[in-house]
Design a protein around this motif. Structure first.
Motif, PDB file in Angstrom:
ATOM      1  N   HIS A  39     -20.179  64.415  -1.870  1.00  0.00           N
ATOM      2  CA  HIS A  39     -21.150  63.824  -2.802  1.00  0.00           C
ATOM      3  C   HIS A  39     -22.540  64.455  -2.721  1.00  0.00           C
ATOM      4  N   ASN A  40     -22.762  65.299  -1.726  1.00  0.00           N
ATOM      5  CA  ASN A  40     -24.137  65.795  -1.562  1.00  0.00           C
ATOM      6  C   ASN A  40     -24.224  67.298  -1.294  1.00  0.00           C
ATOM      7  N   ARG A  85     -13.209  61.640  -2.818  1.00  0.00           N
ATOM      8  CA  ARG A  85     -13.948  62.154  -3.982  1.00  0.00           C
ATOM      9  C   ARG A  85     -14.610  61.074  -4.822  1.00  0.00           C
ATOM     10  N   GLY A  86     -14.387  59.815  -4.458  1.00  0.00           N
ATOM     11  CA  GLY A  86     -15.067  58.735  -5.176  1.00  0.00           C
ATOM     12  C   GLY A  86     -14.425  58.347  -6.486  1.00  0.00           C
ATOM     13  N   GLN A  93     -15.138  63.738   4.755  1.00  0.00           N
ATOM     14  CA  GLN A  93     -15.218  62.340   4.305  1.00  0.00           C
ATOM     15  C   GLN A  93     -14.372  61.406   5.168  1.00  0.00           C
ATOM     16  N   TYR A 148     -15.068  64.025 -12.097  1.00  0.00           N
ATOM     17  CA  TYR A 148     -14.973  63.983 -10.644  1.00  0.00           C
ATOM     18  C   TYR A 148     -14.212  62.727 -10.230  1.00  0.00           C
ATOM     19  N   GLY A 185     -20.216  57.494  -6.185  1.00  0.00           N
ATOM     20  CA  GLY A 185     -20.699  58.793  -6.634  1.00  0.00           C
ATOM     21  C   GLY A 185     -21.304  58.784  -8.022  1.00  0.00           C
TER      22      GLY A 185
END
Ligand code: SAH
Ligand code: SF4
Ligand code: F3S
Length: 480
Positions: free
Chosen positions: A148-149, A212-213, A126, A197, A175
Motif C-alpha cells: 500500500h505504500n 492487496r486490500g 504483508q 487493485y 487501501g
C-alpha cells in the motif's frame, strides 16, 4: 504515517481482512521525493528481484522509477548494486522458500559490504509471520514496506537512514488508489496498465485479498489517459491488470464496467489490448460481444477453473459450478473466432477425493485448454482453507499433479499443432534464448521464436509457423 511504537507499522492479516463501506479515495499528489533524497542515489546502483504475478512486475517498474528519481541507476548484476530490493509473492509456500533462499545470497554480499541497503516489499511483507521472522532472524534487512505504500519509498528510506534501525512500514488497510506514481517500463513495445487493485472475492485458499486490500478501480479517464500516452509513445500493446478484471468499475458506481472500459481502450487505437485475470463469475455477455467486435482486443482469455468438482468449487468459494464454467467456456469459443483459452488449476485441495479429481480431468478433456498453470494446494496461514483437513499423502498430491500435467500438455501440443504452416501475426519483442532468433507472441498468446533480423524488434509481422512444440512455436518471416 507512523506506528504507535513510533517507528514501525507491523502487518496484521486479521485487520487486512476487514471490509467497510468507506469510500475509496483517488489520491493524485501523494508521491514526492524529499529534497535531501533527490541525489541520495548519485553514483549508486539498484537491483530489484521480482517474484509473483504481473502486478508485482508492474510494481517493480514503479519502484525502479522511484529509485531513479533519487538518482540511482540500474545495475545489471546484483553484485554491483548499492541497494537491493526483493519484491515478494505470498501465493504459495514455495514462493516463501525462494525468497528466503535469495535473501541468503544478499546477506553474503552485505557481509563484505555493510553499506549495501536491503529492502523487502510485496505480498510477503504483508504477512505478520514473515515480518516477525525478518525482525528476529534477519536484523540486517534495512527496510520492509508493503503493497500500500510503494510510493512512500523515498521517505521510508530517509527514516531508516536517520534512525539507523530496521524500518518497517506495512499497512493492513483496505487501501486507496494512488495516481501519478512514476514508472520505468521494462519494454518499449508492450505495457502493463493497472485498472484495479485488490480483491474482494476471498476464495478460501487465497491470500491476495489480505495482501492487496479491497477491490478498488482506477477512474476510467485516468486509465484512458495512460493508454493514450502509451500510444503516442509508440507502444503497440497494453495489458490491463487486475486480480479480477471483469469486476472492474463495480466499486465506482459510475455505471461503467469492464465492457465499457475495453471498448474505450480499443478506441484509442492501440494495436493490441489484453487483460488479466478474468474470474468466471463476472464474465458477462456484453464483455464477450465487445471482445468479438474489436479486432485490436486480442482473442486470448485466461479463465481460471481451479477445480472441476462442484463440491470443491463450493469449498473454494468460487461461486460457479462445473456446468456454468463449461457453458461460459463454450459461449466464448462460439462468439470469438480462433480464441485461445488458458486456465489455472489447483489439485489436492483439502478433502479432494478421486471423484473430485476426476471431475477436474473431465473438464480438461471437455475444454482442451490451450495451456494451464497447475498447482498443488498450498495452505496459507490466515485463510479459511488453512484449517481444513487434508488427508492426502505428498505422494498422492504429486501423482495428481503429474497426471493433470500430462493431460494439459497433450492438449497444449494439440492446440499448437493447429498452427503448423499457418501465417500468424507476432509482435516481436525481444531476442530469443534460441541463437539467431527473436521472440514474440501471437494474438492468441502463443510464444513464437522467429528467425529474423533485429530490425524487426517492436514490429508486428506476419510469421509462417514451421515447427510446433508443447510450449512454443518456431517460425520464419512471411515474404511480402
Ligand atoms: N485472481 C486470479 C488468480 C490469482 S493467483 C483468479 O482469481 O483467477 C494465481 C493462481 O494461483 C490462482 O488462479 C490459483 O490457481 C493459484 N493459487 C492461489 N492460491 C493458491 C494456494 N493457496 N495454493 C495453490 N495455488 C494457489
Ligand atoms: Fe485470489 Fe480468488 Fe481473488 Fe483470484 S479471485 S485473487 S483466486 S481471492
Ligand atoms: Fe503473489 Fe501477491 Fe501477485 S501473492 S501472485 S505477488 S498479488
Amino acid at each position: 504515517m507512523k506506528g504507535s511504537d513510533n517507528y514501525m507499522n507491523l502487518p496484521d492479516l486479521k485487520e487486512a481482512k476487514k471490509r467497510t463501506n468507506k469510500d475509496i479515495k483517488i489520491i493524485n499528489n501523494d508521491y514526492k521525493v524529499p529534497k535531501n533524497m533527490k541525489t541520495f542515489g548519485k553514483n549508486k546502483k539498484y537491483y530489484i528481484k521480482t517474484y509473483g504475478c504481473q502486478m508485482n512486475v508492474h510494481d517493480s517498474e514503479n519502484i525502479k522509477a522511484i529509485l531513479e528519481d533519487m538518482s540511482f541507476t540500474e545495475a545489471s548484476e546484483m553484485e554491483d548494486a548499492d541497494i537491493i530490493i526483493l519484491n515478494t509473492c505470498a501465493i504459495r509456500e514455495n514462493a516463501h522458500n525462494k525468497m528466503f533462499g535469495f535473501l541468503g545470497r544478499v546477506k553474503h554480499l552485505k557481509e563484505s559490504n555493510p553499506n549495501i541497503i536491503c529492502g523487502i516489499c510485496g505480498c510477503m511483507a504483508q504477512e505478520e509471520s514473515v515480518v516477525e521472522d525478518i525482525k528476529s532472524k534477519y536484523k540486517w534487512v534495512d527496510i520492509i514496506f508493503g503493497t500500500h505504500n510503494i510510493h512512500k519509498l523515498p521517505s521510508i528510506l530517509e527514516d531508516s537512514l536517520k534512525d539507523n534501525t530496521q524500518e518497517i512500514e506495512v499497512y493492513s488497510i483496505e487501501g486507496d488508489v494512488y495516481e501519478n506514481i512514476p514508472v520505468k517500463r521494462d519494454s518499449k513495445y508492450k505495457a502493463w496498465v493497472n485498472i484495479m487493485y485488490g480483491c474482494d472475492k476471498f476464495c478460501t485458499y487465497c491470500i491476495v485479498p489480505y495482501t492487496r486490500g479491497k477491490q478498488r478501480s482506477r477512474l476510467p479517464k485516468d486509465i484512458i489517459r495512460e493508454v493514450e500516452k502509451l500510444v503516442s509513445d509508440g507502444y503497440k500493446e497494453v495489458t490491463l491488470l487486475g486480480q479480477n478484471v471483469n469486476a472492474y468499475g463495480k466499486d465506482l458506481k459510475l455505471n461503467y464496467t469492464m465492457s465499457n472500459l475495453l471498448e474505450d481502450v480499443a478506441k484509442t487505437n492501440i494495436e493490441r489490448v489484453r487483460f488479466v485475470t478474468s474470474h468466471p463469475w463476472d464474465f458477462n455477455d456484453k464483455m464477450i460481444d465487445v471482445i468479438a467486435k474489436y479486432p485490436n482486443i486480442m482473442p486470448y482469455i485466461h479463465l481460471p477453473l481451479q477445480s472441476g468438482s462442484d463440491r470443491i468449487l463450493k469449498l473454494m468459494g468460487r461461486r460457479y459450478t462445473k456446468e456454468e464454467y463449461i457453458n461460459l467456456f463454450n459461449k466464448i469459443k462460439e462468439k470469438i473466432p480462433n480464441v485461445s483459452i488458458t486456465t489455472d488449476i489447483i489439485v489436492a485441495f483439502p478433502g479432494e477425493t478421486d471423484d473430485d479429481f476426476n471431475d477436474t480431468l473431465d473438464v480438461v478433456n471437455t475444454c482442451k485448454f490451450d495451456s494451464a498453470f497447475t498447482f498443488i494446494f498450498s495452505p496459507r496461514k490466515g485463510t479459511p482453507a488453512y484449517n481444513m483437513k487434508n488427508d492426502l499423502s505428498e505422494e498422492e498430491k504429486n501423482n495428481r499433479l503429474y497426471k493433470l500435467n500430462e493431460l494439459v500438455n497433450k492438449y497444449a501440443l494439440e492446440a499448437n499443432q493447429k498452427y503448423l504452416n499457418k501465417t500468424v501475426k507476432v509482435l516481436i519483442e525481444d531476442k530469443s534464448d534460441k541463437e539467431g532468433y527473436l521472440m514474440g507472441y501471437t494474438d492468441t498468446m502463443k510464444l513464437v521464436n522467429v528467425k529474423a533480423d533485429e530490425k524487426y524488434l517492436g514490429k508486428i509481422v506476419d510469421v509462417k509457423i514451421t515447427d510446433v512444440k508443447t510450449w512454443s512455436l518456431d517460425g520464419i518471416l512471411e515474404k511480402v
